[in-house]
Design an enzyme around this catalytic site. Structure first.
Site, mmCIF file in Angstrom:
data_model
loop_
_atom_site.group_PDB
_atom_site.id
_atom_site.type_symbol
_atom_site.label_atom_id
_atom_site.label_comp_id
_atom_site.label_asym_id
_atom_site.label_seq_id
_atom_site.Cartn_x
_atom_site.Cartn_y
_atom_site.Cartn_z
ATOM 1 C CE LYS A 47 42.885 27.523 35.823
ATOM 2 N NZ LYS A 47 43.598 28.652 36.417
ATOM 3 C CG ASP A 97 42.092 31.913 38.080
ATOM 4 O OD1 ASP A 97 42.012 31.571 39.275
ATOM 5 O OD2 ASP A 97 42.405 31.123 37.163
ATOM 6 C CB ALA A 122 52.837 35.848 27.982
ATOM 7 N N GLY A 124 48.471 31.228 31.081
ATOM 8 C CA GLY A 124 47.048 31.289 31.421
ATOM 9 C C GLY A 124 46.750 32.277 32.536
ATOM 10 C CB ALA A 125 48.117 32.801 35.927
ATOM 11 N NE ARG A 145 60.235 30.403 29.274
ATOM 12 C CZ ARG A 145 60.564 29.335 29.952
ATOM 13 N NH1 ARG A 145 61.782 29.218 30.455
ATOM 14 N NH2 ARG A 145 59.699 28.366 30.150
ATOM 15 C CG LEU A 217 49.135 35.014 40.364
ATOM 16 C CD1 LEU A 217 49.322 36.507 40.471
ATOM 17 C CD2 LEU A 217 48.792 34.610 38.954
HETATM 18 P P1 NAP Z 1 51.292 28.635 32.378
HETATM 19 O O1 NAP Z 1 50.058 28.805 31.566
HETATM 20 O O2 NAP Z 1 52.171 27.445 32.166
HETATM 21 O O3 NAP Z 1 52.153 29.979 32.156
HETATM 22 C C1 NAP Z 1 53.422 30.145 32.761
HETATM 23 C C2 NAP Z 1 54.131 31.334 32.136
HETATM 24 O O4 NAP Z 1 55.403 31.470 32.805
HETATM 25 C C3 NAP Z 1 54.458 31.173 30.648
HETATM 26 O O5 NAP Z 1 54.412 32.444 30.019
HETATM 27 C C4 NAP Z 1 55.889 30.638 30.692
HETATM 28 O O6 NAP Z 1 56.637 30.934 29.539
HETATM 29 C C5 NAP Z 1 56.444 31.448 31.835
HETATM 30 N N1 NAP Z 1 57.645 30.823 32.401
HETATM 31 C C6 NAP Z 1 57.757 29.561 32.879
HETATM 32 N N2 NAP Z 1 59.026 29.353 33.296
HETATM 33 C C7 NAP Z 1 59.719 30.499 33.060
HETATM 34 C C8 NAP Z 1 61.065 30.907 33.242
HETATM 35 N N3 NAP Z 1 61.961 30.067 33.797
HETATM 36 N N4 NAP Z 1 61.435 32.149 32.878
HETATM 37 C C9 NAP Z 1 60.524 33.001 32.329
HETATM 38 N N5 NAP Z 1 59.222 32.674 32.100
HETATM 39 C C10 NAP Z 1 58.828 31.435 32.471
HETATM 40 O O7 NAP Z 1 50.942 28.595 33.949
HETATM 41 P P2 NAP Z 1 49.749 29.392 34.684
HETATM 42 O O8 NAP Z 1 48.551 28.542 34.743
HETATM 43 O O9 NAP Z 1 49.667 30.736 34.072
HETATM 44 O O10 NAP Z 1 50.306 29.485 36.198
HETATM 45 C C11 NAP Z 1 51.441 30.267 36.486
HETATM 46 C C12 NAP Z 1 51.627 30.396 37.982
HETATM 47 O O11 NAP Z 1 50.517 31.094 38.572
HETATM 48 C C13 NAP Z 1 51.739 29.062 38.732
HETATM 49 O O12 NAP Z 1 52.734 29.185 39.720
HETATM 50 C C14 NAP Z 1 50.367 28.925 39.386
HETATM 51 O O13 NAP Z 1 50.412 28.151 40.580
HETATM 52 C C15 NAP Z 1 50.054 30.380 39.695
HETATM 53 N N6 NAP Z 1 48.611 30.647 39.853
HETATM 54 C C16 NAP Z 1 48.173 31.097 41.069
HETATM 55 C C17 NAP Z 1 46.831 31.369 41.253
HETATM 56 C C18 NAP Z 1 46.357 31.872 42.599
HETATM 57 O O14 NAP Z 1 45.156 31.776 42.891
HETATM 58 N N7 NAP Z 1 47.245 32.421 43.418
HETATM 59 C C19 NAP Z 1 45.925 31.205 40.197
HETATM 60 C C20 NAP Z 1 46.398 30.764 38.949
HETATM 61 C C21 NAP Z 1 47.755 30.480 38.799
HETATM 62 P P3 NAP Z 1 56.761 29.833 28.341
HETATM 63 O O15 NAP Z 1 55.427 29.841 27.656
HETATM 64 O O16 NAP Z 1 57.878 30.358 27.519
HETATM 65 O O17 NAP Z 1 57.053 28.520 29.003
#
Ligand code: NAP
Length: 275
Positions: A47, A97, A122, A124-125, A145, A217
């Site tokens: 992305k 999004d 914090a 991408g989403a 975290r 989400l």
């Molecule tokens: P991402 O960029 O990897 O970000 C994930 C975030 O969660 C990071 O801040 C990460 O922290 C944190 N995290 C991961 N494991 C954790 C834990 N055990 N405890 C505390 N914080 C934790 O992923 P993303 O693209 O934002 O996606 C995140 C979620 O949103 C996914 O489940 C995705 O399927 C969902 N999503 C849904 C939609 C929808 O249309 N419904 C759209 C977009 C995304 P660190 O950086 O410290 O690892």
């Protein structure tokens, strides 16, 4: 859901999943116009990386720093023999999004303006969600975290939205949210996603602020552990299926210029009965 919308509209287009390795991203994007694509969605991990290969990025996608939808305007898209081929293709990047998330909040009549909004995570989403919440007048506080990452995210968004209220706090300060009046709590972490369905980002011993609404989400499972906790505490709870639907519908409209039939798309996502 895109193929269901195309079928309902009798459009001769097809939506395909195409895995692309990170080191092949540039080649893949440059090949799209020649293959006749009208557009693509881009997902993790591309992305952000895709932005340098686009001719235009809409302001919201630029502020969020991520593109999930690309529109391709090309003389050969769909009409290979009738249009001169010397006009170069134009690739434009959008982020649906944030607008899809907001559209689902509106659909569910979940208020944001003037409301405290707690964003868990914090990544991408979180960027797209926080942008939407701040634009809609919410007071956004990230809990992550990695506090440094959350502060950076708040500062990045603040540059684009100078009047927004954006703060960052460490994960172990979550208990301070208990005094917030009826906040909207949005989980943007993958914690609780299939197959790790027994875990929640919200500590089991921590009370929810009264009258909270939790928006997770995650859409697989459709009722996460976090949503179960919220419902047991008498709070509202939503999953991410509505956002998935709305961001898809907005992307479809960007590609085709036609607002797709939401019901046809929702039937594929939710089954005939929604939530
Ligand atoms: P991402 O960029 O990897 O970000 C994930 C975030 O969660 C990071 O801040 C990460 O922290 C944190 N995290 C991961 N494991 C954790 C834990 N055990 N405890 C505390 N914080 C934790 O992923 P993303 O693209 O934002 O996606 C995140 C979620 O949103 C996914 O489940 C995705 O399927 C969902 N999503 C849904 C939609 C929808 O249309 N419904 C759209 C977009 C995304 P660190 O950086 O410290 O690892």
């Amino acid at each position: 859901m895109h193929n269901a919308a195309a079928a309902a509209l009798n459009l001769d287009i097809v939506y395909l999943p195409l895995p692309v390795a990170p080191n092949q991203l540039e080649a893949a994007i440059h090949g799209l116009p020649a293959l006749g694509f009208h557009g693509v969605n881009v997902t993790v991990p591309h992305k952000q990386a895709v932005i340098p290969y686009l001719h235009h990025t809409e302001p919201a996608a630029h502020a969020i720093g991520a593109v999930n939808t690309i529109k391709i305007e090309s003389p050969i898209s769909g009409r290979p023999t009738t249009v001169p081929r010397h006009t170069p293709p134009v690739l434009s990047g959008f982020n649906t999004d944030h607008s899809g998330f907001l559209a689902d909040l509106q659909q569910q009549v979940i208020a944001v303006n003037g409301r405290d909004c707690v964003v868990l995570g914090a990544g991408g989403a979180a960027r797209a969600v926080a942008y939407a919440l701040a634009r809609a007048g919410g007071r956004v506080r990230f809990y992550a975290r990695r506090l440094v990452q959350a502060r950076q995210l708040a500062a990045d968004l603040q540059r684009h939205l100078p009047h927004a209220e954006l703060e960052a706090a460490a994960w172990d300060e979550l208990q301070e949210t208990v005094t917030l009046p009826a906040p909207l709590i949005v989980n943007t972490t993958p914690v609780g996603m299939h197959p790790d369905e027994d875990v929640s980002p919200w500590p089991e011993h921590l009370a929810f602020p009264s009258n909270s609404h939790v928006y997770d989400l995650i859409y697989s499972p459709q009722e996460t552990r976090l949503m179960q906790q919220a419902i047991a505490a008498g709070c509202g709870a939503s999953n991410g299926l509505g956002m998935l639907l709305q961001q898809g519908a907005l992307a479809f409209e960007i590609w085709t210029g036609i607002r797709p039939p939401l019901e046809a798309m929702a039937n594929v996502l939710f089954g005939p009965v929604r939530r």
